[in-house]
Design an enzyme around this catalytic site. Structure first.
Site, PDB file in Angstrom:
ATOM      1  N   SER A 192       0.852  -1.186   0.000  1.00  0.00           N
ATOM      2  CA  SER A 192       0.000   0.000   0.000  1.00  0.00           C
ATOM      3  C   SER A 192       0.891   1.240   0.000  1.00  0.00           C
ATOM      4  O   SER A 192       2.063   1.170   0.364  1.00  0.00           O
ATOM      5  CB  SER A 192      -0.877   0.028   1.262  1.00  0.00           C
ATOM      6  OG  SER A 192      -1.578  -1.177   1.412  1.00  0.00           O
ATOM      7  N   GLY A 193       0.297   2.378  -0.389  1.00  0.00           N
ATOM      8  CA  GLY A 193       1.050   3.634  -0.355  1.00  0.00           C
ATOM      9  C   GLY A 193       0.985   4.433  -1.642  1.00  0.00           C
ATOM     10  O   GLY A 193       1.815   5.309  -1.884  1.00  0.00           O
ATOM     11  N   GLY A 194      -0.024   4.155  -2.471  1.00  0.00           N
ATOM     12  CA  GLY A 194      -0.143   4.796  -3.790  1.00  0.00           C
ATOM     13  C   GLY A 194      -0.279   6.303  -3.744  1.00  0.00           C
ATOM     14  O   GLY A 194      -0.014   6.980  -4.739  1.00  0.00           O
ATOM     15  N   ASP A 318      -8.138   8.910  -9.638  1.00  0.00           N
ATOM     16  CA  ASP A 318      -7.823   7.958  -8.570  1.00  0.00           C
ATOM     17  C   ASP A 318      -8.813   6.788  -8.578  1.00  0.00           C
ATOM     18  O   ASP A 318      -9.296   6.356  -7.543  1.00  0.00           O
ATOM     19  CB  ASP A 318      -7.820   8.623  -7.183  1.00  0.00           C
ATOM     20  CG  ASP A 318      -7.332   7.650  -6.100  1.00  0.00           C
ATOM     21  OD1 ASP A 318      -6.427   6.858  -6.394  1.00  0.00           O
ATOM     22  OD2 ASP A 318      -7.880   7.689  -4.978  1.00  0.00           O
ATOM     23  N   ARG A 341     -13.673   0.482  -9.204  1.00  0.00           N
ATOM     24  CA  ARG A 341     -13.981   1.799  -8.627  1.00  0.00           C
ATOM     25  C   ARG A 341     -14.526   2.742  -9.681  1.00  0.00           C
ATOM     26  O   ARG A 341     -15.310   3.648  -9.378  1.00  0.00           O
ATOM     27  CB  ARG A 341     -12.717   2.392  -8.002  1.00  0.00           C
ATOM     28  CG  ARG A 341     -12.767   2.181  -6.502  1.00  0.00           C
ATOM     29  CD  ARG A 341     -11.556   2.442  -5.733  1.00  0.00           C
ATOM     30  NE  ARG A 341     -10.939   3.732  -5.773  1.00  0.00           N
ATOM     31  CZ  ARG A 341      -9.909   4.034  -4.964  1.00  0.00           C
ATOM     32  NH1 ARG A 341      -9.461   3.141  -4.106  1.00  0.00           N
ATOM     33  NH2 ARG A 341      -9.337   5.207  -5.021  1.00  0.00           N
TER      34      ARG A 341
END
Ligand code: CA
Ligand code: CA
Length: 580
Positions: A192-194, A318, A341
């Site tokens: 994670s960490g986008g 995003d 999404r």
């Protein structure tokens, strides 16, 4: 006589798969997890992630008698978002909590057996609450990822740490919250960490030791390696540097694999979704920005990407393409489905990545008018792309557009379920849009790397969430149940033709899988943002779900966050069975 008795007891243990004589969790057991009703060995209730149990002891005829068997509090002052799916094996439940905690409980009584609280350093940077989504089981180990980007393996019986490995540098923005996936005897994880410009990848380790077997970055230009005797050996560059990325942007390209993956034993492929290309401001990185916002199918044996399908090339909203890819049989073919999404429900050939269908599953999609089934690419509406700030009046803010879905997505982390019995997918969808604009930004290690501003807004007065049953052949929404707050928990469906899901308002609900009619609900005392599970022990069917409101919505949700700010936090697991 004594020896004979012992031998027959061991024999019984092998047949029932339980008791103190049971062996460790094997790869063969994990491959059969979806069929074996006495345990839940994997995130997704099976490697394919269908979240379907064949159990039918609880059904429409008796569900009014479904009552709590026990509840367990995670305790402490750390009552934050709980997105965890429990695992059950050998009479024990393994469940993770917020702040990188894990508990082993007696599955029948809820008695605490042990807990492990990971020591988190100052300065961790989780984007979307201090959540964890669950653990993996292998042999005698239970393995989970932590917010400071480490993997920890503990002894299932004692809670003692057996090994710990660092995934990457938390100070650069790396974290980890997905449940690891076991496939072909390997431990597969993402990162994670986008929102900090880190580099997404899929990694395989030896689950017994934590040592790396291969690593496969999913941003073109970064090297993939396999490891032999502790040495990294080049395993094919992940594409050509600068291809689909301008200049040095690939060096901080994002595409994080933050929701983990699924696996299909018939294809030998692991399916990982990849997040947004970094930064959010798409004008800084013209090109497709591979392999961002894609489903990548990785050959578990070699670590090579067999195919990829990119859902939002050059993503400017995003629309992380991380959503779980669930394989299933359709018209004699092995397909995979993913509710993205970006608002489209994709049906893709699981073997070769060819697009079979792409259907809107939310009421409003502004960024594209549809998906071209021949090329697989979206038909963009250029007017709905947030504007280039360098072309704005002061060079600091591009023109604002109203886009739907919002970046919190038509569906986010909450996993959907598939019933082979009804042939339907059960999708926890949300209806919202956002005002979004671009700003200038430069990469700085450990700093947010967005280059965008936004405000999320509901689309309708009376609801945001909508549980939808979708026919993957036609994209038709067969039924829907609206929900005032956004749906943020996952779904489970059963051989008893039930669909279980939780709501931020605190309910765990069961509805009829064929028509959505509500049959049962129970108030858990805090919002449910986690997926339910079910298993059988002693001839009784159990249902469990974790409760504890939080996650991304209250942190990022703009006007939506204001709508849900009366909801209280929590941290507990609830277990139900039929009243005798
Ligand atoms: Ca099972
Ligand atoms: Ca993102």
């Amino acid at each position: 006589m004594k020896r004979k008795l012992l031998a027959s007891l061991v024999g019984m243990a092998l047949i029932t798969g339980s008791s103190a004589f049971a062996a460790g969790v094997t790869d063969a057991m994990i491959e059969k997890d979806a069929q074996s009703v006495g345990d839940v060995l994997s995130w997704g209730m099976g490697q394919q992630g269908q979240r379907y149990t064949p159990l039918d002891k609880i059904n429409a005829g008796n569900i009014s008698k479904l009552v709590p068997a026990w509840s367990f509090s995670f305790g402490g002052e750390k009552q934050r978002g709980q997105e965890s799916q429990p695992l059950v094996h050998n009479g024990k439940m393994f469940v993770t909590g917020s702040y990188s905690r894990i508990y082993a409980l007696d599955a029948k009584s809820g008695k605490k057996l042990w807990k492990y609280e990971h020591r988190l350093p100052e300065g961790i940077m989780p984007c979307c609450d201090v959540i964890n989504r669950g653990a993996a089981l292998f042999d005698n180990l239970v393995i989970f990822a932590t917010l400071d980007a480490q993997l920890v393996a503990l002894d299932q019986n004692t809670g003692d740490v057996v090994w710990k490995e660092k995934i990457d540098d938390y100070a650069a923005g790396y974290s980890a919250s997905a449940a690891p996936l076991i496939a072909k005897g390997l431990l597969l994880t993402g990162v994670s960490g986008g929102e900090f410009g880190v580099i997404g990848r899929v990694e395989a380790r030896d689950p017994k030791t934590g040592k790396m077997v291969w690593t496969r970055p999913v941003v073109e230009g970064h090297m993939g390696y396999k490891y032999e005797g502790g040495k990294a050996i080049e395993n094919g560059i992940s594409g050509t540097t600068n291809k689909t990325w301008p200049g040095d942007l690939w060096k901080s390209g994002g595409a994080t694999t933050w929701l983990g993956g699924t696996y299909d034993a018939t294809t030998g492929l692991a399916y990982f979704g990849t997040g947004n290309p970094a930064p959010w401001n798409s004008h800084l990185r013209p090109g497709d920005n591979l392999f961002s916002t894609s489903t990548v199918a990785v050959d578990v044996a070699t670590g090579k990407i067999t195919w990829h399908y990119q859902k939002t090339p050059n993503d400017g909203w995003d629309y992380d393409g991380v959503n779980e890819f669930i394989t299933f049989d359709m018209d004699g073919k092995r397909m995979g489905a993913s509710a993205d999404r970006n608002g489209f429900f994709y049906v893709i050939d699981a073997k070769n990545g060819k697009l079979n269908g792409a259907f809107p599953f939310v009421s409003k999609i502004t960024w594209a008018t549809g998906i071209d089934l021949k090329t697989g690419r979206p038909n963009y509406d250029p007017a709905n792309r947030p504007g280039d700030p360098t072309k704005g009046p002061d060079g600091k803010k591009g023109n604002v557009v109203f886009s739907a879905p919002s970046f919190l997505g038509g569906k986010n982390q909450q996993p959907m379920a598939y019933s082979p019995k009804t042939g339907l997918f059960y999708v926890p969808a949300n209806e919202w849009g956002m005002e979004i604009w671009n700003e200038p930004v430069t990469y700085k290690k450990g700093a947010a790397y967005l280059g965008a501003g936004f405000t999320i807004k509901p689309l309708h007065d009376d609801y945001i969430g909508a549980m939808r049953a979708i026919d993957p052949k036609t994209g038709k929404i067969v039924w829907e149940n609206k929900n005032s707050a956004p749906l943020w928990g996952g779904v489970m469906t059963t051989g008893g033709n039930l669909v279980f899901y939780g709501t931020p308002e605190g309910f765990i609900k069961a509805v009829d899988a064929k028509n959505g009619k509500e049959l049962w609900k129970f108030q858990t005392g805090s919002g449910v943002v986690a997926p339910p599970i079910s298993w059988e022990e002693g001839g009784e069917q159990y249902v469990a779900v974790v409760s504890g409101w939080g996650g991304a919505v209250p942190l990022w949700g703009g006007e939506v966050a204001k709508k849900v700010n009366t909801l209280e936090q929590g941290g507990s697991v609830w277990v139900f069975k039929l009243l005798k």
